[in-house]
Design a protein around this motif. Structure first.
Motif, mmCIF file in Angstrom:
data_model
loop_
_atom_site.group_PDB
_atom_site.id
_atom_site.type_symbol
_atom_site.label_atom_id
_atom_site.label_comp_id
_atom_site.label_asym_id
_atom_site.label_seq_id
_atom_site.Cartn_x
_atom_site.Cartn_y
_atom_site.Cartn_z
ATOM 1 N N SER A 155 -1.687 -2.341 -13.384
ATOM 2 C CA SER A 155 -1.103 -3.617 -12.982
ATOM 3 C C SER A 155 -1.722 -4.754 -13.780
ATOM 4 C CB SER A 155 -1.312 -3.853 -11.485
ATOM 5 O OG SER A 155 -2.669 -4.037 -11.208
ATOM 6 N N GLY A 156 -2.565 -4.406 -14.774
ATOM 7 C CA GLY A 156 -3.148 -5.440 -15.620
ATOM 8 C C GLY A 156 -4.361 -6.103 -14.988
ATOM 9 N N THR A 157 -4.813 -5.555 -13.864
ATOM 10 C CA THR A 157 -6.004 -6.116 -13.231
ATOM 11 C C THR A 157 -7.229 -5.411 -13.799
ATOM 12 O OG1 THR A 157 -4.635 -5.995 -11.272
ATOM 13 C CG2 THR A 157 -6.883 -6.788 -10.970
ATOM 14 N N ALA B 233 5.166 -0.924 -24.587
ATOM 15 C CA ALA B 233 3.946 -1.715 -24.484
ATOM 16 C C ALA B 233 2.951 -1.029 -23.557
ATOM 17 C CB ALA B 233 4.274 -3.112 -23.959
ATOM 18 N N ALA C 32 7.593 -7.506 -23.309
ATOM 19 C CA ALA C 32 7.608 -6.291 -22.479
ATOM 20 C C ALA C 32 7.601 -6.596 -20.987
ATOM 21 C CB ALA C 32 6.419 -5.410 -22.833
ATOM 22 N N GLY D 260 -3.415 8.207 -6.186
ATOM 23 C CA GLY D 260 -1.980 8.197 -5.913
ATOM 24 C C GLY D 260 -1.194 7.538 -7.032
ATOM 25 N N GLN D 261 -1.790 6.540 -7.658
ATOM 26 C CA GLN D 261 -1.070 5.806 -8.698
ATOM 27 C C GLN D 261 -1.375 6.315 -10.095
ATOM 28 O OE1 GLN D 261 -2.282 2.089 -6.448
ATOM 29 N NE2 GLN D 261 -0.910 1.257 -7.962
ATOM 30 N N ASP E 280 -6.373 -1.667 -15.045
ATOM 31 C CA ASP E 280 -5.491 -0.655 -14.456
ATOM 32 C C ASP E 280 -4.054 -0.997 -14.837
ATOM 33 O OD1 ASP E 280 -4.620 -2.660 -12.820
ATOM 34 O OD2 ASP E 280 -5.537 -1.879 -11.003
ATOM 35 N N GLN F 213 -12.829 -4.900 -9.472
ATOM 36 C CA GLN F 213 -12.357 -4.149 -8.301
ATOM 37 C C GLN F 213 -13.471 -3.278 -7.756
ATOM 38 O OE1 GLN F 213 -8.567 -2.031 -8.563
ATOM 39 N NE2 GLN F 213 -8.093 -3.172 -10.408
ATOM 40 N N GLN G 262 1.610 -4.587 -7.813
ATOM 41 C CA GLN G 262 1.439 -3.544 -8.822
ATOM 42 C C GLN G 262 1.450 -4.091 -10.236
ATOM 43 O OE1 GLN G 262 0.837 -0.261 -8.050
ATOM 44 N NE2 GLN G 262 0.460 -1.448 -6.223
ATOM 45 N N ARG H 284 -6.242 5.211 -3.473
ATOM 46 C CA ARG H 284 -5.092 4.513 -4.036
ATOM 47 C C ARG H 284 -4.943 4.836 -5.519
ATOM 48 N NH1 ARG H 284 -6.480 -0.955 -3.487
ATOM 49 N NH2 ARG H 284 -7.074 -0.888 -5.661
ATOM 50 N N GLY I 95 8.912 5.960 -11.870
ATOM 51 C CA GLY I 95 8.714 5.308 -10.590
ATOM 52 C C GLY I 95 8.090 3.933 -10.727
ATOM 53 N N LYS I 96 7.599 3.619 -11.925
ATOM 54 C CA LYS I 96 6.987 2.310 -12.130
ATOM 55 C C LYS I 96 8.029 1.205 -11.963
ATOM 56 C CE LYS I 96 3.504 -0.243 -13.753
ATOM 57 N NZ LYS I 96 2.780 -0.785 -12.657
ATOM 58 N N CYS I 97 9.255 1.522 -12.302
ATOM 59 C CA CYS I 97 10.308 0.514 -12.198
ATOM 60 C C CYS I 97 11.319 0.897 -11.127
ATOM 61 C CB CYS I 97 10.990 0.314 -13.545
ATOM 62 S SG CYS I 97 9.818 -0.193 -14.800
ATOM 63 N N ASN J 49 8.344 -6.458 -10.062
ATOM 64 C CA ASN J 49 9.561 -5.783 -9.619
ATOM 65 C C ASN J 49 9.348 -5.025 -8.324
ATOM 66 O OD1 ASN J 49 7.918 -3.796 -10.589
ATOM 67 N ND2 ASN J 49 9.576 -2.606 -11.468
ATOM 68 N N TYR K 171 9.161 -2.556 -22.377
ATOM 69 C CA TYR K 171 8.088 -2.499 -21.380
ATOM 70 C C TYR K 171 7.374 -1.154 -21.468
ATOM 71 C CZ TYR K 171 5.818 -2.413 -16.809
ATOM 72 O OH TYR K 171 4.907 -2.306 -15.794
ATOM 73 N N PRO L 173 3.411 8.806 -16.053
ATOM 74 C CA PRO L 173 2.870 7.657 -15.322
ATOM 75 C C PRO L 173 3.884 6.514 -15.192
ATOM 76 C CG PRO L 173 1.372 8.365 -17.062
ATOM 77 C CD PRO L 173 2.613 9.174 -17.214
#
Lengths: 307, 549
Positions: free
Chosen positions: A83-85, A51, B142, A268-269, A81, A90, B58, A265, A37-39, B67, A48, A34
Motif C-alpha cells: 500500500s506504499g506505507t 509499476a 500508474a 493474508g496480503q 508494503d 509499522q 490498502q 494481516r 484481487g488487488k483491484c 479503490n 499500475y 500478488p
C-alpha cells in the motif's frame, strides 16, 4: 564469560540469515499472483500492474529478490508494503504494544505461577494443592480463545470490571489480555515449580540447612528455590519469545494493535517484506532470550560456569 | 469499481469481498469516547467528537489511487467533487460545480462556484480538476483508478504503455472557473459519475512531489479536514469551519478507530465506548441477537452492493450454455428463504441485475426467470436435458469471507428442486479466487460481487456485461445488448438514457449470463451518546447527519 557471549552472538548471524530466507521463500511461494484481487473485480490497469511489479521486483527470481531485500536491510531500509506505507514505522508501532503485553504476561506468570507453585510445593496434598491442580488443568485444557472470549464477555461487557478491548494498550486495559495470554503458561509454570521444588526439598543439602536451624523462609527462599527454579526459568525464557509471536489470537480478541496482528494481516496480503522483517526480529528476540536464560543459570547456580 | 474491503468479518461479500482480514493497528481514542464530549466547539456551531470503526487502507491516500472502501471512506469525507451524492437516495446535486452543461452529451462545459477553498486556503480552480484528472489517467503515474477516465477524449493516448503524452486532449481550461470536458463518444451520464472520489480536484501543492506529501496529509475541499493518522492507527478528521455547502456536519471531530475484528468493535458498541459501527458481526445478525444486546441502537441501510452467481464462459465450460438450463437453475433457487435463513432477512431480493438504490433502477427486469418456481424449473431442466456432471459453484473463503453458508444453501435449493447434484467449491483465498477468474480457469459457476462506484444503472451493466468489458468475467457478448448500451450512452437527457439502459437490462434475461441474487442491507450499531447515526447508500458513515445527544 565475555568470549562466550561473543561466540553466541556470532552464531546468531547464520541462524538469522537462514530463518529469514526460509520465511521469505515461504511467503512468496504461496500460490496466486500478488496483484490478483488487488483491484477487486476488475483486472488492474496495465500501467499500475507494471509499476507494481517493478517496485516489488516481482519479475526477478526469488534468490535475487532476497539479496535485494537484504541489501536494503543492510542500509537500514525495510522498504514499503504494497500500500506504499513504509514497513519500519509499522513494526516500530506494533512492537511496543506486544512487548508490553508479553512483559505483563511474564510478570503474571512469575508472580502468580511461581507463587502458587511454591505454596503448593510446601503444602503438598492439602486442599489448596488439589484446588490448584483442578484450576491449572482447566486452564491448560481450555483454548486461549475460549478463555479470552469468556473473560471478555463477563469482566468486560457484562460487569464492566475491566475495559473490554485494549485499543490504547494502557496497563489497565492490558490486564485482562495479559492474563489470558499468560493463562496457559501460568498453569505450566506453577506445575513445574511445584514438581521441581518438591524434589529439591527432599534433597540432602536442604535437610542439612534445616538441621543447622535456619529459618524456614531462608531454607526455601535461598537454598531450595535457587536450584528449583532452573527448569522454570528455562520455560519462562523460552516462553517470552512464544508470547510475542503467539499473541495473534489474544491480540485479535482484545484489539491490541501488536505484532501478532501485523503478521497475521501481512501473511493474508502476501506482504512478504513485512512478514520477513517482523519474523527476523522475532527470531532475534528468541535467540537473545535463550542467551539470557543461559546466563541466568550462572547467576542462580554457582556451579554453572561459562568459558 | 470500489472494492469492498472485507474486514475479516463482513458478511457482505462484494467486489473484493474477503480480500483480507484486517487487523489494524493502533487507534487511539478508545477512552476519549468514553468521556463526555470535548465541548470544544468551532465558531460555526459544530461541537463534540465521536469515534467510528474504520479499517486499514490498502493504497496510498490519493483519490485516483484508492479503490477500496477503507481508504475511500476517509478520502470521501475530506474531498469535495463537482457533484455530491445525497446520502439517502444517491441523487447527485452540484457541489463545487455551479453548472454542468452540454448540448450534445459529448462536450460538457463545467462552471465552478467561486470562493470554494481547499483546506490549505488555496482556491479550487478549473486547473485543479483538469490536472487531477490528467494525473489519474496518465499511465506514467500508474494510478489504480485510471480506467475511470476512459470516457474522456484522449484517454487512449495517455493510458498507452510507456506513453509520453500526459494530458488528455478532451480537457481544456477556459478560464479560472470554467473548463470543458469532451468525451470520446456521447456519454449522457458523465454528470453522474464525477462525484466519485477519483474525480476529486487536487491542490497545486499535490503536483510539486506527485502526491508524496499529500498521501500522508490529504488536502481537499470537503466537509472534514485531515488532522492526523496512518493506516495502522486510524485517522482523526476535523470539521472544516469554512465549509458551507450541503453536507455540513454537526459534529466537530471524528476518529476512525481500527479494529482487529468485528466482534471487538461490537463489544465496544455494547459498552458505549465506540459511537458508530457500520457492519455488525454476522454472528449477531442470526436470530437478531443484536436487538437484545443493543436495543434501539442499530440502523440498517440498503446499499449499492450486489451479489450474483456467474455462469462460466463458454470456452471454459460449455455445459451451461443452454439458456433453458440457466433459467431452470435460476428458478430453482429460493432466494428469499436463503436470505431469511442465512442472513436474518438482511438482504433485498434481486429482481434484476441492478441495485435498487441507483438512478435508473426499475423493478422486475429479470421477470419470471428470477422468481422461485420449482415446477417450472424442473420442467425446463428436463427440456434442456439436464446438466452433464454435477453443477458446481465456486467461491472464495477464508480471510473472513462468509460465503460458504449461502452458497451451500443455493446448492441445496438447486438439488432439491432439480434433483441434480450441486457442489459448493471453496477457493482458499480471495487472491487465488480472482487469479482463477482472471486467467479463465474457474470451475463451473462462480460467485460475483459488485460494489457500485457511482449511483447509476449504467455502472451495473457496462463494466459487467458489455462485450470485452473490464469486469466481464463470464465473457458475455450480445451485439443487441451492446448496441442498446451505446444507444443509451448517446442519449442527451439522463431520463432517456436511463430508459434505454433499462431496456438493455431486460435483454439479459434471455441469455441469463448470471443469476442475480440480492442487494445488501448493512446493519450497523451506535452508542447511546449519538443520535441520527446511519450510513449513506455507498455504505459509508453519514457524518453530515450524526449529532451528539
Amino acid at each position: 564469560m565475555g568470549r562466550y557471549v561473543l561466540r553466541r552472538m556470532l552464531q546468531m548471524i547464520p541462524v538469522l540469515l537462514g530463518a529469514t530466507f526460509l520465511i521469505f521463500a515461504m511467503v512468496f511461494a504461496l500460490p496466486g499472483d500478488p496483484l490478483a484481487g488487488k483491484c477487486g473485480d476488475r483486472p488492474c490497469p496495465e500501467a499500475y500492474a507494471q509499476a507494481y511489479r517493478a517496485k516489488f521486483h516481482l519479475d526477478d527470481p526469488l534468490p535475487v529478490r532476497y539479496v535485494k531485500y537484504l541489501g536494503n536491510l543492510a542500509k537500514g531500509d525495510l522498504g514499503d508494503d504494497s500500500s506504499g506505507t513504509p514497513i519500519a514505522p509499522q513494526i516500530k508501532r506494533a512492537y511496543p504494544h506486544t512487548i508490553k503485553l508479553a512483559a505483563m504476561a511474564i510478570a503474571l506468570e512469575i508472580g502468580i505461577g511461581i507463587g502458587i507453585g511454591v505454596l503448593t510445593a510446601i503444602r503438598r496434598r492439602g486442599i489448596l494443592d488439589k484446588a490448584v491442580l483442578v484450576i491449572t488443568l482447566i486452564l491448560i485444557g481450555l483454548p486461549v480463545f475460549v478463555t479470552g472470549v469468556v473473560l471478555q464477555y463477563f469482566l468486560g461487557i457484562k460487569w464492566s470490571v475491566l475495559p473490554a478491548t485494549a485499543g490504547d494498550s494502557s496497563v489497565h486495559e492490558l490486564l485482562m489480555p495479559a492474563f489470558v495470554l499468560a493463562s496457559l503458561s501460568l498453569a505450566y509454570a506453577s506445575r513445574i515449580t511445584r514438581t521441581s521444588l518438591a524434589e529439591v526439598l527432599r534433597a540432602d543439602y536442604v535437610r542439612t540447612a534445616r538441621a543447622k536451624g535456619l529459618t524456614r523462609r531462608r531454607v526455601i527462599g535461598v537454598h531450595a528455590l535457587r536450584n528449583g527454579l532452573i527448569p522454570v526459568i528455562t520455560f519462562i525464557g523460552a516462553d517470552f519469545g512464544a508470547l510475542i509471536g503467539g499473541a495473534i489470537v489474544t491480540e485479535g480478541i482484545f484489539n491490541v494493535h501488536g505484532v501478532g496482528n501485523l503478521v497475521f494481516r501481512a501473511i493474508g496480503q502476501k506482504e512478504g517484506n513485512t512478514v520477513t522483517s517482523v519474523v527476523a526480529i522475532l527470531v532475534l528476540v528468541f535467540l537473545l532470550m535463550s542467551l539470557l536464560v543461559d546466563l541466568l543459570y550462572a547467576v542462580i547456580d554457582p556451579r554453572i560456569r561459562y568459558e | 469499481m470500489r472494492l469492498e474491503q472485507m474486514r475479516g468479518y463482513r458478511a457482505v461479500a462484494v467486489g473484493v469481498a474477503g480480500m483480507l482480514v484486517l487487523a489494524g493497528c493502533g487507534g487511539g481514542g478508545g477512552k476519549s469516547s468514553a468521556q463526555p464530549s470535548s465541548g470544544a466547539s468551532s465558531a460555526s456551531g459544530q461541537s463534540g467528537s465521536i469515534t467510528v470503526s474504520g479499517c486499514r487502507p490498502q493504497n496510498p491516500l490519493i483519490p485516483s489511487d484508492t479503490n477500496e472502501t477503507c481508504g475511500g471512506n476517509i478520502l470521501d469525507q475530506i474531498t469535495a467533487k463537482l457533484v455530491r451524492y445525497d446520502a439517502e437516495t444517491g441523487e447527485p446535486s452540484n457541489d463545487i460545480a455551479e453548472s454542468i452543461d452540454t448540448k450534445d452529451a459529448k462536450t460538457y462545459t463545467i462552471k465552478l462556484k467561486q470562493g470554494v477553498k481547499f483546506h490549505d486556503g488555496t482556491d479550487v480552480k478549473a486547473k485543479n480538476f483538469v490536472d487531477a484528472w490528467n494525473f489519474g489517467a496518465y499511465a506514467g503515474n500508474a494510478q489504480v483508478d485510471a480506467s475511470f477516465f476512459e470516457p474522456i477524449k484522449g484517454y487512449k493516448d495517455v493510458s498507452a504503455k510507456d506513453s509520453k503524452v500526459d494530458t488528455m486532449s478532451g480537457l481544456k481550461v477556459v478560464d479560472d472557473y470554467t473548463f470543458t470536458a469532451t468525451m470520446e463518444r456521447k456519454y449522457a451520464i458523465f454528470p453522474l459519475i464525477v462525484g466519485y472520489t477519483a474525480f476529486a480536484p487536487l491542490p497545486d501543492s499535490f503536483f510539486a512531489d506527485k502526491g508524496a506529501a499529500f498521501q500522508k496529509h490529504p488536502i481537499g475541499a470537503g466537509p472534514f479536514k485531515f488532522v492526523s493518522g496512518d493506516p495502522d492507527n486510524g485517522y482523526v478528521l476535523e470539521a472544516d469551519p469554512a465549509y458551507d455547502r450541503a453536507g455540513k456536519p454537526h459534529i466537530q471531530k471524528v476518529t476512525y478507530k481500527v479494529y482487529t475484528s468485528a466482534q471487538a468493535a461490537y463489544n465496544d458498541i455494547i459498552s458505549n465506548s465506540l459511537d458508530m459501527l457500520d457492519v455488525l458481526p454476522t454472528s449477531v445478525l442470526v436470530g437478531n441477537v443484536y436487538q437484545k444486546d443493543i436495543p434501539g441502537r442499530s440502523f440498517e441501510k440498503t446499499v449499492g452492493q450486489f451479489q450474483a452467481i456467474d455462469f462460466p464462459p463458454s470456452n471454459v465450460d460449455s455445459s451451461y450454455d443452454n439458456p433453458k438450463l440457466r433459467h431452470a437453475i435460476s428458478m430453482a433457487v429460493d432466494r428469499q428463504a436463503i436470505i431469511d435463513a442465512v442472513f436474518g432477512g438482511t438482504k433485498t431480493i434481486a429482481t434484476g441485475w441492478v441495485s435498487p438504490v441507483v438512478s435508473g433502477y426499475k423493478e422486475g427486469a429479470c421477470g419470471e426467470w428470477c422468481t422461485y418456481n420449482p415446477t417450472r424449473a424442473k420442467q425446463l431442466y428436463d427440456e434442456a436435458g439436464g446438466h452433464k456432471g454435477p453443477i458446481t459453484i465456486s467461491y472464495n473463503t477464508g480471510e473472513g469471507a462468509d460465503h460458504g453458508p449461502w452458497i451451500t444453501a443455493v446448492c441445496n435449493s438447486i438439488h432439491q428442486v432439480l434433483n441434480a447434484e450441486c457442489d459448493p467449491t471453496p477457493v482458499a483465498t480471495f487472491k487465488a479466487y480472482r487469479d482463477q477468474i482472471q486467467s479463465r480457469k474457474m470451475h463451473g459457476m462462480f460467485r460475483a460481487g459488485w460494489q457500485m462506484d457511482y449511483p447509476s444503472i449504467e455502472d451495473f451493466l457496462t463494466p459487467l456485461y458489455s462485450t470485452k468489458a473490464s469486469s466481464n468475467d463470464n465473457d458475455y457478448s450480445n451485439a443487441a445488448f451492446d448496441a442498446k448500451l451505446k444507444d443509451a450512452g448517446a442519449k442527451t437527457s439522463l431520463d432517456e438514457a436511463n430508459l434505454a439502459y433499462e431496456m438493455a437490462e431486460q435483454m439479459l434475461g434471455n441469455d441469463m449470463p448470471s443469476l442475480p441474487m440480492w442487494s445488501s442491507k448493512l446493519i450497523g450499531g451506535f452508542s447511546n451518546r449519538v443520535a441520527n447515526a446511519g450510513l449513506t447508500v455507498f455504505g459509508t458513515y453519514n457524518l453530515a447527519a450524526v449529532t451528539l445527544k
